[in-house]
Design a protein around this motif. Sequence first.
Motif, PDB file in Angstrom:
ATOM      1  N   LEU A1035       0.833  -1.199   0.000  1.00  0.00           N
ATOM      2  CA  LEU A1035       0.000   0.000   0.000  1.00  0.00           C
ATOM      3  C   LEU A1035       0.872   1.255   0.000  1.00  0.00           C
ATOM      4  O   LEU A1035       0.577   2.232  -0.704  1.00  0.00           O
ATOM      5  CB  LEU A1035      -0.922  -0.009   1.216  1.00  0.00           C
ATOM      6  N   ALA A1036       1.930   1.234   0.782  1.00  0.00           N
ATOM      7  CA  ALA A1036       2.802   2.396   0.825  1.00  0.00           C
ATOM      8  C   ALA A1036       3.516   2.593  -0.500  1.00  0.00           C
ATOM      9  O   ALA A1036       3.808   3.736  -0.897  1.00  0.00           O
ATOM     10  CB  ALA A1036       3.815   2.231   1.965  1.00  0.00           C
ATOM     11  N   ASP A1037       3.848   1.448  -1.187  1.00  0.00           N
ATOM     12  CA  ASP A1037       4.555   1.559  -2.460  1.00  0.00           C
ATOM     13  C   ASP A1037       3.687   2.130  -3.593  1.00  0.00           C
ATOM     14  O   ASP A1037       4.215   2.573  -4.611  1.00  0.00           O
ATOM     15  CB  ASP A1037       5.088   0.181  -2.870  1.00  0.00           C
ATOM     16  N   VAL A1038       2.369   2.078  -3.439  1.00  0.00           N
ATOM     17  CA  VAL A1038       1.472   2.557  -4.522  1.00  0.00           C
ATOM     18  C   VAL A1038       1.713   4.054  -4.786  1.00  0.00           C
ATOM     19  O   VAL A1038       1.690   4.520  -5.924  1.00  0.00           O
ATOM     20  CB  VAL A1038       0.006   2.289  -4.143  1.00  0.00           C
ATOM     21  N   GLY A1039       1.958   4.836  -3.771  1.00  0.00           N
ATOM     22  CA  GLY A1039       2.269   6.254  -3.946  1.00  0.00           C
ATOM     23  C   GLY A1039       1.067   7.163  -4.004  1.00  0.00           C
ATOM     24  O   GLY A1039       1.116   8.221  -4.641  1.00  0.00           O
ATOM     25  N   VAL A1040      -0.013   6.775  -3.366  1.00  0.00           N
ATOM     26  CA  VAL A1040      -1.233   7.603  -3.403  1.00  0.00           C
ATOM     27  C   VAL A1040      -0.974   8.933  -2.697  1.00  0.00           C
ATOM     28  O   VAL A1040      -1.383   9.992  -3.182  1.00  0.00           O
ATOM     29  CB  VAL A1040      -2.399   6.844  -2.756  1.00  0.00           C
ATOM     30  N   GLU A1041      -0.306   8.877  -1.587  1.00  0.00           N
ATOM     31  CA  GLU A1041      -0.084  10.111  -0.829  1.00  0.00           C
ATOM     32  C   GLU A1041       0.814  11.063  -1.608  1.00  0.00           C
ATOM     33  O   GLU A1041       0.635  12.290  -1.560  1.00  0.00           O
ATOM     34  CB  GLU A1041       0.555   9.760   0.526  1.00  0.00           C
ATOM     35  N   ALA A1042       1.797  10.520  -2.363  1.00  0.00           N
ATOM     36  CA  ALA A1042       2.639  11.387  -3.194  1.00  0.00           C
ATOM     37  C   ALA A1042       1.805  12.059  -4.287  1.00  0.00           C
ATOM     38  O   ALA A1042       2.004  13.239  -4.617  1.00  0.00           O
ATOM     39  CB  ALA A1042       3.776  10.564  -3.804  1.00  0.00           C
ATOM     40  N   ALA A1043       0.854  11.292  -4.867  1.00  0.00           N
ATOM     41  CA  ALA A1043      -0.017  11.867  -5.900  1.00  0.00           C
ATOM     42  C   ALA A1043      -0.881  12.976  -5.329  1.00  0.00           C
ATOM     43  O   ALA A1043      -1.096  14.019  -5.958  1.00  0.00           O
ATOM     44  CB  ALA A1043      -0.873  10.773  -6.503  1.00  0.00           C
ATOM     45  N   ILE A1044      -1.410  12.748  -4.126  1.00  0.00           N
ATOM     46  CA  ILE A1044      -2.232  13.775  -3.477  1.00  0.00           C
ATOM     47  C   ILE A1044      -1.411  15.024  -3.243  1.00  0.00           C
ATOM     48  O   ILE A1044      -1.891  16.156  -3.482  1.00  0.00           O
ATOM     49  CB  ILE A1044      -2.801  13.225  -2.163  1.00  0.00           C
ATOM     50  N   GLN A1045      -0.151  14.854  -2.828  1.00  0.00           N
ATOM     51  CA  GLN A1045       0.710  16.003  -2.598  1.00  0.00           C
ATOM     52  C   GLN A1045       0.991  16.746  -3.893  1.00  0.00           C
ATOM     53  O   GLN A1045       1.026  17.990  -3.937  1.00  0.00           O
ATOM     54  CB  GLN A1045       2.036  15.515  -1.958  1.00  0.00           C
ATOM     55  N   LEU A1046       1.192  15.979  -4.999  1.00  0.00           N
ATOM     56  CA  LEU A1046       1.453  16.592  -6.298  1.00  0.00           C
ATOM     57  C   LEU A1046       0.258  17.423  -6.774  1.00  0.00           C
ATOM     58  O   LEU A1046       0.402  18.533  -7.274  1.00  0.00           O
ATOM     59  CB  LEU A1046       1.799  15.511  -7.317  1.00  0.00           C
ATOM     60  N   LEU A1047      -0.933  16.885  -6.588  1.00  0.00           N
ATOM     61  CA  LEU A1047      -2.147  17.635  -6.974  1.00  0.00           C
ATOM     62  C   LEU A1047      -2.304  18.885  -6.135  1.00  0.00           C
ATOM     63  O   LEU A1047      -2.788  19.912  -6.613  1.00  0.00           O
ATOM     64  CB  LEU A1047      -3.371  16.730  -6.810  1.00  0.00           C
ATOM     65  N   SER A1048      -1.894  18.761  -4.851  1.00  0.00           N
ATOM     66  CA  SER A1048      -2.023  19.945  -3.981  1.00  0.00           C
ATOM     67  C   SER A1048      -1.081  21.042  -4.434  1.00  0.00           C
ATOM     68  O   SER A1048      -1.394  22.234  -4.318  1.00  0.00           O
ATOM     69  CB  SER A1048      -1.719  19.560  -2.533  1.00  0.00           C
ATOM     70  N   GLU A1049       0.080  20.696  -5.002  1.00  0.00           N
ATOM     71  CA  GLU A1049       1.065  21.703  -5.386  1.00  0.00           C
ATOM     72  C   GLU A1049       0.944  22.119  -6.858  1.00  0.00           C
ATOM     73  O   GLU A1049       1.634  23.057  -7.282  1.00  0.00           O
ATOM     74  CB  GLU A1049       2.476  21.132  -5.142  1.00  0.00           C
ATOM     75  N   PHE A1050       0.138  21.386  -7.666  1.00  0.00           N
ATOM     76  CA  PHE A1050       0.050  21.640  -9.108  1.00  0.00           C
ATOM     77  C   PHE A1050      -0.459  23.048  -9.403  1.00  0.00           C
ATOM     78  O   PHE A1050       0.062  23.750 -10.280  1.00  0.00           O
ATOM     79  CB  PHE A1050      -0.874  20.603  -9.750  1.00  0.00           C
ATOM     80  N   GLU A1051      -1.459  23.475  -8.688  1.00  0.00           N
ATOM     81  CA  GLU A1051      -2.078  24.780  -8.951  1.00  0.00           C
ATOM     82  C   GLU A1051      -1.070  25.906  -8.726  1.00  0.00           C
ATOM     83  O   GLU A1051      -1.043  26.883  -9.480  1.00  0.00           O
ATOM     84  CB  GLU A1051      -3.281  24.958  -8.028  1.00  0.00           C
ATOM     85  N   THR A1052      -0.253  25.732  -7.692  1.00  0.00           N
ATOM     86  CA  THR A1052       0.750  26.771  -7.415  1.00  0.00           C
ATOM     87  C   THR A1052       1.898  26.706  -8.411  1.00  0.00           C
ATOM     88  O   THR A1052       2.424  27.729  -8.871  1.00  0.00           O
ATOM     89  CB  THR A1052       1.274  26.589  -5.991  1.00  0.00           C
ATOM     90  N   ALA A1053       2.323  25.450  -8.741  1.00  0.00           N
ATOM     91  CA  ALA A1053       3.483  25.294  -9.622  1.00  0.00           C
ATOM     92  C   ALA A1053       3.193  25.825 -11.043  1.00  0.00           C
ATOM     93  O   ALA A1053       4.090  26.366 -11.696  1.00  0.00           O
ATOM     94  CB  ALA A1053       3.902  23.832  -9.670  1.00  0.00           C
ATOM     95  N   PHE A1054       2.026  25.609 -11.509  1.00  0.00           N
ATOM     96  CA  PHE A1054       1.666  26.054 -12.889  1.00  0.00           C
ATOM     97  C   PHE A1054       0.579  27.117 -12.830  1.00  0.00           C
ATOM     98  O   PHE A1054      -0.454  27.030 -13.492  1.00  0.00           O
ATOM     99  CB  PHE A1054       1.191  24.860 -13.713  1.00  0.00           C
ATOM    100  N   ALA A1055       0.799  28.051 -11.960  1.00  0.00           N
ATOM    101  CA  ALA A1055      -0.218  29.118 -11.775  1.00  0.00           C
ATOM    102  C   ALA A1055      -0.530  29.863 -13.080  1.00  0.00           C
ATOM    103  O   ALA A1055      -1.705  30.162 -13.365  1.00  0.00           O
ATOM    104  CB  ALA A1055       0.259  30.086 -10.702  1.00  0.00           C
TER     105      ALA A1055
END
Length: 1520
Positions: A1035-1055
Amino acid sequence: MSALHQGQWAESGEVVVEPFWGELCDTCCELPEYAHPQARPKLVTVPRGGSVTVVAMSATNVAGRANMMELADLNVGELMHNLRIRYKASPMEYYTYVGDILIVVNPMRPTPLADVEHMHAYAGTAFKDPALRPHIFAIAERAYTQLLETSAPQAVIISGESGAGKTYSTRHVLDFLAFRSRKAAAAGAADATDADPAIPRGSDSLSNLGAASEILEALGNSKTLRNHNSSRFGKFVKIYFSHTTPGVIQGAFIQTYLLEKSRIVDQDDGERNYHIFYLMLEYLDSEIRSELGLGPVESYAYLIGSTGANASSWRVQPDAAATPMEDAERWDDLLAAIGALGLDDVFADVWRVCAAILHLGNIEFEAPDHDTSSSTLCTITNPELVSHVARLLCVDEEALTKTLLTCKVVSESRSYSVDKAKANVDALAKSLYAKMFDKVVSAINDALGGGSGGLDSSRSRAWIGVLDIFGFESFQDHPDVKGVATTANTFEQLCINLTNERLQRYFYDELIPKQLEHYAAEGIDVDAIQYDDNAMAVDVLMEGKFSVLSLLDDATRTATSLPKYRADPSLGDNLWVQLVSEAHAPSKDNLKLTKRATEHDFLGWFADQLDDRASSSFCVHHFAGTVWYSARGCIDKNSDKVATDCIELMATSGTEWLAACYDTGRASAERASVARGFARQLRELVCPPAWKSAANVSGGELDAAANPLFVRCVKPICRRQPGKTHGWLEDHKVLDQLQSAGMYAVIQMRQAGYPTELDKAEFLDVYWELEEDVKVLMDLRSEDDQIHHLARLIASDPGVVLGDLRGMPPYQVGKTKVFMKGSMASAMASALRAVQDSKLTRMEAAAKHLKSLIRMSLVSSRLPELRETAAARFEYLRRKRAFIAQGLTPEQADEAIRREDEEAAAREEERYVRKHYAPLQNKVDEAQVPQLLDALHASANEEASPYYAAEIRERAAKLARVANAVQATLDAFREDVHNEGAKASAAAAVHKLRKRVKKEEVALRADADRREAEARAAAEAAHRAERFEPVVAELADVGVEAAIQLLSEFETAFAPVVEAGKIDVNALHDRRARLVRNLARAKAVFEAWSADIFSRKLEKKAAAWVKRLRVLLRREDDAMEADLVVVAKYSKVSQVRVKLDAAREAKLAKLAARREELLAAEEAKARAAAARASAAVRAEARRKRETERAARKLTRQRTRFLRKLRASATALNEAGLRVLYQNMPCEIRYRGPITFNFAKRDPSYDVRNDEMYIGLETPVGKHSYNSGAISGVKYFKCYPQHGVFVEPSKLYSIDPLAERGKPLEVGDKVWHADSRFLRTGYVLFVGMTHFSDGATLVGVRLDQDEALGNTDGTVDGLRYFDVEFARGMFFRADECYRIAPWDDSEAETIIADYCALHDIDIESESGYMSDTEVEEKLFEAEQEPAYADVDDEPQSGIVPSPSDIYQLPGSSSAAVMSAMGSTTFPQSPSEFALGSVGSETFSVGALGGIGGLNGSIDDLVLEGLGSFNSSTDDIKLNAA
């Protein structure tokens, strides 16, 4: 003959007596005077008027008396009889009075007579109250009461031999005084305001004295052959009482006498040193013992004795049952006593001094290597012990070493010889212990609050003194035909017996006035009592310049000042005897006491040049008997001086009290002789002014006592015997002690006056039959007239001979008693016996008629019983007739009746068993104990924890014991089913068992539940690790939490892109919320699975959620990729950068993949190589372990062989084995191989197969001989050119052990010792000849081929034996020695016995560490220079040639020969290298020590045994 058992007059006028000899222990039964039956005849026939006088015991004495002064006839036999019947009474009466003297016969076991109840019984009672039995408490109460009544000092004098019970009697007196003190304190509590402030309130003032006794016993008591807790010093305890509160103890003071210091350095076999050493080594805290450098008891020379025989006997008491010593209890009592007196600081110093003494005893000295004689100078072989001693005594180590090795003589320093150095150490050890003992006694007195205890300080104080003093001692054989006894009595026994002699004189002075007062109180006219005064015996021993002790001081001064006496101490001892013989010339040949006219009559000596005892012994005629004293060692014991260097060194000690003890000014004042100091102590103890002592002493401690009381302790047996302790009484042993205790003197005084005393009423009751006409007696109204009438009937009879009455009337009538001389009492008894015999004849006739009447009366009284018996008999006959009527024979009828009776009884018994026993047995069976035990054992086997398993097994064992006990109780009840007590016990036991079973069943279920819970927990953990944790990781290897973090930062990164509306922000939020929601639901499933870890459903559900999240994440990746495409399209530059980055990343990924592929290939190759190397290492390790195991086994075998070689010469020499070689008697110095073939040796070579040789030291040196060394290897030490190695086959044993002590016989092979040439042969004749002049001759047929003989067996025509001429010869028998060819089997037997005796392991396969310890001693590097002939060539084929020397593996023959042939060695001739194997270097040193005490093998390193590192003293075992 101990006592007259019974006797009767025969018609011939003889008396036939059956003597009672009493019991004898196993030891006494072997003595000559008791061993033979004729020594103890069953009957003794004595003619009337013969030389042996037999006196019948008075009828009034048969039952025994509590006070033996009440015996009608007081003599030795009746005294012994009285003690015997009281000692064997039930309960035992071991206290008996003789007037005011108390005799205590040791009961040899604890008794209840010393408890508080008995203290209450005797407190406040009159002395010798008829209602109370004799008791030690009565003596203590008498002293206490007289102190209260008169305020005058009192004394209780307790004496007896070792083991007689003096210590316990002293304790009982002190305990009783403490009890009385407590009662007096309680009674005076109301007047506490006026009480003495020094009296402690609410405490026992004498409890500290009990603690002091425990401490003094530990320091001054020891195990001897007679007693396991023998006091080796005397003590006088003064108990002070308060003036303001009468009867309350205020303090105490202890004075000690003559501590036995010689015991500190040596003890006889079977004895011990003082208890304190063993308590310290066994029970002192391990940290303190480690700090003091202490080891086990067996490692100290001062504790195992000079012979080492006490290395194991110290644990047991000196009895035949080998009872363990009471050291554990003694240690607990000692600790409690130290705490009670507050002596913890003092005993911290005691432990240090005791440890220092033990280390001093282990210091070893050795002479220089070139001379081993005891008179040469020496060095210390173990200097580390000197360091220990210096640290413990707080003195300088270098100064201590110098003090132990040298002494100052005038202004120069001289070195000690080995013997002198050892004597100096022993003297220091004895002095240290004595100083420490005095220090502890001083500290005890301070704690007891008795002040200085001196005579001047005691005169104004009320006190009771208790003297516990050693009894009379004599250790000697019976006198021989000359009247001289071989003796072991020395200085200690002389001092002890002098003390008893002086106390006996004091005893006389106290006893005679009391006897005269007794006569005066009865109105008896007695002018004086004649007795054997011992005043001159005391004077000749210690008073005047010609007394024995004064002459000992004179001899001591001479012997310690002149060199010739210092060189030979025995000359000084002989000088003392010489001075005694010169000063008391009239005492020559006065070996038996015949008169008491002068002082010379109490001494005896003899002159005989052929008897060594004449110059070293003399005898003293003591009151208790003649004692012979040996002067050996007395000068040394009397001087008892420590070297001035030692005193000066000890005075510098950092321990303040120790330095004060050795203060030079004080030490010089104390350097008086022991005899003088002891005499001073005796005078301070007892010296009445009437004695007119030369020391001008105005009075001693005992002289101040107003009314001294005497307690004589008696030991009833020689030695404790299993099963013969309680009630066992050896008459001869008791009689000897009664004589030593002065009881014979009491008898003598009694017989000198009127030995027979009877109450008036008792006299009339016994002797009224002497008057045939009773009316004449009754007409006399007063008792005195009746007594005079009866006495005159005998006294006035001309046929009665009363003998010498010493001018006194044959009888006198006192106020309450009748007093008779012995002859008068005997005549009265004889007349009474004649009258009674006459009456007996008349009474016998009347008795016959009376018997007939009595028989008739008895028959009449038995009629009811007879009728009942007849009725039972008639019933039996009726039943028998009934069976006979049925056709049975009379015998069959009897058998049928018997069976019916037995069946009826059995039925009744069975009915009772079913009713009472069976229910209880059923309850036990219902408990199913065996099944429960099986369940418990099974439960224990199932337990994984050893703790729980042991607990369950212990419970099972307890249950089994309870069940067995219950079954035993039931079995006992079954055997006696009608016993109500057994029934109640059985019911209680069954009830207890059932409760126990229920308890165990509950516990068993609890154990099962616990194990089940533990198993479930273990299974859950295993399942979690196997199933749950991998899925969680996935479950930890799936990387769901990393994806959630990426989505949280996407709006700021590509404002910019988001703001331009190219990407839907809401869609981003929805995608993120979907991932968060699904992740939360997945975690909830995982939490539920963790709570129910074995749920397959939740496991599948969790796996499904992992898959679902993977799908969601792939979708999110696609969406994110699309968003990134949008971002790329929005900016061309960004698109180009993305492409370039992608290309670079692809290239890097390809390179990384290739690198990983190459690394994986290399890693696989490395793993394969490592696996092959590891397998090779393991194989090599296995091979090396097998090689090392074989080498260690061979090493152990060789080490045991070397140990045996080390003991061989010592064993053979101690057995007295000498050998004949080349017409010389030689001493064996070595037995073993002398060559080691290094060329042929390999790891499997067994050194035990080498050829054995005998190394001898010859009395005559030759150039062809050596000094015990061959080719640089030294096998033993001897004088240069006196050593030789011989094959055993060429030797003869001189005086073989098997025939040692036998006279020469025909057929023996002998050697003539006085011939210039070798003459051996066989004996053909033994005896006297016509030309032998009374000497025994032997005729020998010579073995030698040369014509050395001078006869054919014929002399002057007389043939004594037959042999060819020139082969025969006559020799004196005392010049010939029996010889026999060397017998290896005999030697092996002697060596094996020696090893077994000294616990040397030469057989077992165990004890590898023991072997190493032996090797450490075998392989010590020898530091001595080589002898001049170390390189001598081999002689006569005895010494091997260099070609026979073995070669070590790994070295060349040239190297070996070069090293062996060299005369210049790298370090010393005792060690040189011989090659190496790998990195291990082997060395060969001089072989020594195996030859035993007469020659040492210091080093022997064999191939396969290892090498010796001289710097570390370690033994390295090598595989090679």
